[in-house]
Scaffold this motif. Structure first.
Motif, PDB file in Angstrom:
ATOM      1  N   TYR A 173       0.821  -1.225   0.150  1.00 61.83           N
ATOM      2  CA  TYR A 173      -0.161   0.118  -0.127  1.00 61.83           C
ATOM      3  C   TYR A 173       0.819   1.371  -0.104  1.00 61.83           C
ATOM      4  O   TYR A 173       0.629   2.404  -0.820  1.00 61.83           O
ATOM      5  CB  TYR A 173      -0.802  -0.166   1.120  1.00 61.83           C
ATOM      6  CG  TYR A 173      -1.903   1.051   1.155  1.00 61.83           C
ATOM      7  CD1 TYR A 173      -3.020   1.300   0.570  1.00 61.83           C
ATOM      8  CD2 TYR A 173      -1.772   2.340   1.964  1.00 61.83           C
ATOM      9  CE1 TYR A 173      -4.117   2.418   0.391  1.00 61.83           C
ATOM     10  CE2 TYR A 173      -2.407   3.313   2.134  1.00 61.83           C
ATOM     11  CZ  TYR A 173      -3.577   3.406   1.583  1.00 61.83           C
ATOM     12  OH  TYR A 173      -4.446   4.642   1.155  1.00 61.83           O
ATOM     13  N   LEU A 174       1.929   1.156   0.617  1.00 65.06           N
ATOM     14  CA  LEU A 174       2.651   2.406   0.783  1.00 65.06           C
ATOM     15  C   LEU A 174       3.673   2.570  -0.559  1.00 65.06           C
ATOM     16  O   LEU A 174       3.680   3.699  -0.991  1.00 65.06           O
ATOM     17  CB  LEU A 174       4.020   2.259   2.018  1.00 65.06           C
ATOM     18  CG  LEU A 174       3.328   2.363   3.423  1.00 65.06           C
ATOM     19  CD1 LEU A 174       4.362   2.079   4.399  1.00 65.06           C
ATOM     20  CD2 LEU A 174       2.688   3.528   3.779  1.00 65.06           C
ATOM     21  N   ARG A 175       4.178   1.407  -1.215  1.00 64.63           N
ATOM     22  CA  ARG A 175       4.733   1.608  -2.385  1.00 64.63           C
ATOM     23  C   ARG A 175       3.833   2.223  -3.270  1.00 64.63           C
ATOM     24  O   ARG A 175       4.196   3.135  -4.063  1.00 64.63           O
ATOM     25  CB  ARG A 175       4.861   0.098  -2.770  1.00 64.63           C
ATOM     26  CG  ARG A 175       5.871  -0.092  -3.971  1.00 64.63           C
ATOM     27  CD  ARG A 175       6.378  -1.489  -4.169  1.00 64.63           C
ATOM     28  NE  ARG A 175       5.258  -2.065  -5.071  1.00 64.63           N
ATOM     29  CZ  ARG A 175       4.991  -2.139  -6.388  1.00 64.63           C
ATOM     30  NH1 ARG A 175       6.018  -1.344  -7.179  1.00 64.63           N
ATOM     31  NH2 ARG A 175       4.269  -2.713  -6.944  1.00 64.63           N
ATOM     32  N   ILE A 176       2.549   1.608  -3.419  1.00 66.22           N
ATOM     33  CA  ILE A 176       1.522   2.153  -4.539  1.00 66.22           C
ATOM     34  C   ILE A 176       1.156   3.691  -4.259  1.00 66.22           C
ATOM     35  O   ILE A 176       1.288   4.656  -5.115  1.00 66.22           O
ATOM     36  CB  ILE A 176       0.118   1.458  -4.483  1.00 66.22           C
ATOM     37  CG1 ILE A 176       0.500  -0.072  -4.813  1.00 66.22           C
ATOM     38  CG2 ILE A 176      -0.865   2.017  -5.447  1.00 66.22           C
ATOM     39  CD1 ILE A 176       1.171   0.038  -6.435  1.00 66.22           C
ATOM     40  N   SER A 177       1.045   3.847  -2.958  1.00 68.74           N
ATOM     41  CA  SER A 177       0.663   5.337  -2.399  1.00 68.74           C
ATOM     42  C   SER A 177       1.962   6.386  -2.802  1.00 68.74           C
ATOM     43  O   SER A 177       1.684   7.504  -3.303  1.00 68.74           O
ATOM     44  CB  SER A 177       0.418   5.403  -0.830  1.00 68.74           C
ATOM     45  OG  SER A 177      -0.592   4.682  -0.605  1.00 68.74           O
ATOM     46  N   ALA A 178       3.134   5.990  -2.645  1.00 66.87           N
ATOM     47  CA  ALA A 178       4.178   6.883  -3.116  1.00 66.87           C
ATOM     48  C   ALA A 178       4.401   7.225  -4.572  1.00 66.87           C
ATOM     49  O   ALA A 178       4.367   8.436  -4.962  1.00 66.87           O
ATOM     50  CB  ALA A 178       5.494   6.143  -2.667  1.00 66.87           C
ATOM     51  N   MET A 179       3.912   6.111  -5.259  1.00 64.42           N
ATOM     52  CA  MET A 179       3.785   6.312  -6.613  1.00 64.42           C
ATOM     53  C   MET A 179       2.791   7.228  -7.234  1.00 64.42           C
ATOM     54  O   MET A 179       2.835   7.997  -7.983  1.00 64.42           O
ATOM     55  CB  MET A 179       3.487   5.150  -7.331  1.00 64.42           C
ATOM     56  CG  MET A 179       5.192   4.275  -7.461  1.00 64.42           C
ATOM     57  SD  MET A 179       5.184   2.683  -8.445  1.00 64.42           S
ATOM     58  CE  MET A 179       4.053   1.868  -7.498  1.00 64.42           C
ATOM     59  N   LEU A 180       1.349   6.984  -6.517  1.00 64.02           N
ATOM     60  CA  LEU A 180       0.323   7.770  -6.620  1.00 64.02           C
ATOM     61  C   LEU A 180       0.652   9.372  -6.234  1.00 64.02           C
ATOM     62  O   LEU A 180       0.427  10.173  -7.116  1.00 64.02           O
ATOM     63  CB  LEU A 180      -0.737   7.208  -5.549  1.00 64.02           C
ATOM     64  CG  LEU A 180      -2.043   8.239  -5.627  1.00 64.02           C
ATOM     65  CD1 LEU A 180      -2.862   8.248  -7.300  1.00 64.02           C
ATOM     66  CD2 LEU A 180      -2.782   7.964  -4.804  1.00 64.02           C
ATOM     67  N   CYS A 181       1.371   9.600  -5.437  1.00 65.48           N
ATOM     68  CA  CYS A 181       1.874  10.956  -4.970  1.00 65.48           C
ATOM     69  C   CYS A 181       2.988  11.573  -5.660  1.00 65.48           C
ATOM     70  O   CYS A 181       2.590  12.755  -6.345  1.00 65.48           O
ATOM     71  CB  CYS A 181       2.596  10.528  -3.567  1.00 65.48           C
ATOM     72  SG  CYS A 181       2.787  12.194  -2.723  1.00 65.48           S
ATOM     73  N   PHE A 182       3.800  10.641  -6.304  1.00 66.62           N
ATOM     74  CA  PHE A 182       4.533  11.325  -7.242  1.00 66.62           C
ATOM     75  C   PHE A 182       4.053  11.434  -8.709  1.00 66.62           C
ATOM     76  O   PHE A 182       4.436  12.535  -9.263  1.00 66.62           O
ATOM     77  CB  PHE A 182       6.001  10.017  -7.431  1.00 66.62           C
ATOM     78  CG  PHE A 182       6.669  10.598  -8.677  1.00 66.62           C
ATOM     79  CD1 PHE A 182       7.757  11.496  -8.239  1.00 66.62           C
ATOM     80  CD2 PHE A 182       6.918  10.149  -9.964  1.00 66.62           C
ATOM     81  CE1 PHE A 182       8.644  12.090  -9.490  1.00 66.62           C
ATOM     82  CE2 PHE A 182       7.786  10.631 -10.861  1.00 66.62           C
ATOM     83  CZ  PHE A 182       8.767  11.421 -10.326  1.00 66.62           C
ATOM     84  N   ASN A 183       3.010  10.609  -9.110  1.00 68.73           N
ATOM     85  CA  ASN A 183       2.424  10.993 -10.402  1.00 68.73           C
ATOM     86  C   ASN A 183       1.718  12.295 -10.324  1.00 68.73           C
ATOM     87  O   ASN A 183       1.396  12.980 -11.367  1.00 68.73           O
ATOM     88  CB  ASN A 183       1.364   9.807 -10.606  1.00 68.73           C
ATOM     89  CG  ASN A 183       2.065   8.494 -10.972  1.00 68.73           C
ATOM     90  OD1 ASN A 183       3.355   8.611 -11.630  1.00 68.73           O
ATOM     91  ND2 ASN A 183       1.606   7.387 -10.875  1.00 68.73           N
ATOM     92  N   GLU A 184       1.000  12.533  -9.204  1.00 74.00           N
ATOM     93  CA  GLU A 184       0.302  13.972  -8.872  1.00 74.00           C
ATOM     94  C   GLU A 184       1.299  14.956  -8.747  1.00 74.00           C
ATOM     95  O   GLU A 184       0.790  15.924  -9.233  1.00 74.00           O
ATOM     96  CB  GLU A 184      -0.804  13.637  -8.092  1.00 74.00           C
ATOM     97  CG  GLU A 184      -1.756  15.089  -7.781  1.00 74.00           C
ATOM     98  CD  GLU A 184      -2.929  14.491  -6.908  1.00 74.00           C
ATOM     99  OE1 GLU A 184      -3.566  15.527  -6.102  1.00 74.00           O
ATOM    100  OE2 GLU A 184      -3.413  13.523  -6.690  1.00 74.00           O
ATOM    101  N   LEU A 185       2.212  14.923  -8.058  1.00 76.95           N
ATOM    102  CA  LEU A 185       2.777  16.108  -7.414  1.00 76.95           C
ATOM    103  C   LEU A 185       4.247  16.233  -7.857  1.00 76.95           C
ATOM    104  O   LEU A 185       4.987  17.318  -8.041  1.00 76.95           O
ATOM    105  CB  LEU A 185       2.890  16.223  -5.929  1.00 76.95           C
ATOM    106  CG  LEU A 185       1.566  16.231  -5.537  1.00 76.95           C
ATOM    107  CD1 LEU A 185       1.594  15.955  -3.761  1.00 76.95           C
ATOM    108  CD2 LEU A 185       0.814  17.453  -5.746  1.00 76.95           C
ATOM    109  N   GLY A 186       4.904  14.945  -7.926  1.00 79.07           N
ATOM    110  CA  GLY A 186       6.400  15.184  -7.911  1.00 79.07           C
ATOM    111  C   GLY A 186       7.103  15.157  -9.397  1.00 79.07           C
ATOM    112  O   GLY A 186       8.297  15.654  -9.563  1.00 79.07           O
ATOM    113  N   GLN A 187       6.236  14.478 -10.378  1.00 76.67           N
ATOM    114  CA  GLN A 187       7.088  14.059 -11.478  1.00 76.67           C
ATOM    115  C   GLN A 187       7.251  15.500 -12.390  1.00 76.67           C
ATOM    116  O   GLN A 187       8.222  15.888 -13.107  1.00 76.67           O
ATOM    117  CB  GLN A 187       6.491  13.157 -12.561  1.00 76.67           C
ATOM    118  CG  GLN A 187       4.956  13.476 -12.819  1.00 76.67           C
ATOM    119  CD  GLN A 187       4.340  12.148 -13.852  1.00 76.67           C
ATOM    120  OE1 GLN A 187       4.915  11.649 -14.201  1.00 76.67           O
ATOM    121  NE2 GLN A 187       2.929  12.264 -13.855  1.00 76.67           N
ATOM    122  N   ASN A 188       6.577  16.569 -12.107  1.00 77.47           N
ATOM    123  CA  ASN A 188       6.512  17.960 -12.877  1.00 77.47           C
ATOM    124  C   ASN A 188       7.584  18.452 -12.201  1.00 77.47           C
ATOM    125  O   ASN A 188       8.320  19.338 -12.913  1.00 77.47           O
ATOM    126  CB  ASN A 188       5.288  18.713 -12.660  1.00 77.47           C
ATOM    127  CG  ASN A 188       4.260  18.082 -13.588  1.00 77.47           C
ATOM    128  OD1 ASN A 188       4.487  17.375 -14.440  1.00 77.47           O
ATOM    129  ND2 ASN A 188       2.948  18.452 -13.234  1.00 77.47           N
TER     130      ASN A 188
END
Length: 200
Positions: A173-188
């Motif tokens: 769950y933490l692994r998926i949540s971290a990727m969700l977070c990156f996709n929304e906020l981090g990648q830009n």
């Protein structure tokens, strides 16, 4: 240690390096944080939209884990490599991002302790750039709320099959949540992340 010949070999230092070796390396460098804590912090910073370009983020990291002292050159290089590798794995289209935690052979309470330390550190790193959760998507707000609860986890549990299964579910769950977070906020904020090689 064997000599490192290529960027791919360098990446081995982080993603494939055992939690124990990483934590031992930090100890030798005079750092009190474990491999899980440093990785959690870096992941939270990157996923939350903090850029790992330049040196500003290193100063911030030294405030958080090194009492504001400058990192020694070897430690600095290693942390930069970890940040690059973390960034690349979060961007991996094959969802290759993994938490740096003790191996599955270690006692469950040790793994849970490290897991809790990872998520606590993630939240600190995330909070560096994201203090107002109101602008986040409902899914991400829920994930962050869940992480806050996981960070309070009681680690005095029975070492049985059910607890083992719960540990892996939380880790995933933490692994998926971290990727969700990156996709929304981090990648830009980290547009120069590469998915398959280390930057220099």
């Amino acid at each position: 240690m064997s000599e490192r010949k290529s960027p791919e070999d360098k990446t081995e230092l982080t993603s494939s390096q055992s939690y124990d070796r990483l934590t031992e390396f930090f100890e030798h460098q005079g750092l009190l944080a474990s491999g899980a804590e440093v990785h959690g912090l870096l992941t939270g910073m990157v996923a939350g939209g903090a850029s790992v370009e330049g040196d500003e983020w290193l100063l911030l990291l030294s405030d958080l884990i090194n009492e504001g002292q400058s990192f020694k050159p070897q430690l600095r290089d290693h942390v930069k490599l970890m940040a690059t590798e973390t960034c690349a794995s979060l961007r991996d289209p094959d969802l290759g991002f993994q938490l740096i935690l003790p191996s599955d052979h270690e006692p469950l309470h040790e793994r849970l302790q490290a897991l809790t330390a990872w998520v606590q550190s993630f939240l600190v790193g995330f909070g560096v750039n994201q203090t107002n959760l109101a602008g986040l998507s409902a899914d991400l707000r829920e994930a962050i709320d869940d992480m806050v609860e996981i960070a309070k986890l009681d680690i005095t549990i029975e070492d049985d099959e059910e607890a083992e299964r719960a540990y892996f579910e939380i880790m995933e769950y933490l692994r998926i949540s971290a990727m969700l977070c990156f996709n929304e906020l981090g990648q830009n904020a980290n547009t120069t992340c590469k998915t398959n090689k280390t930057l220099h």
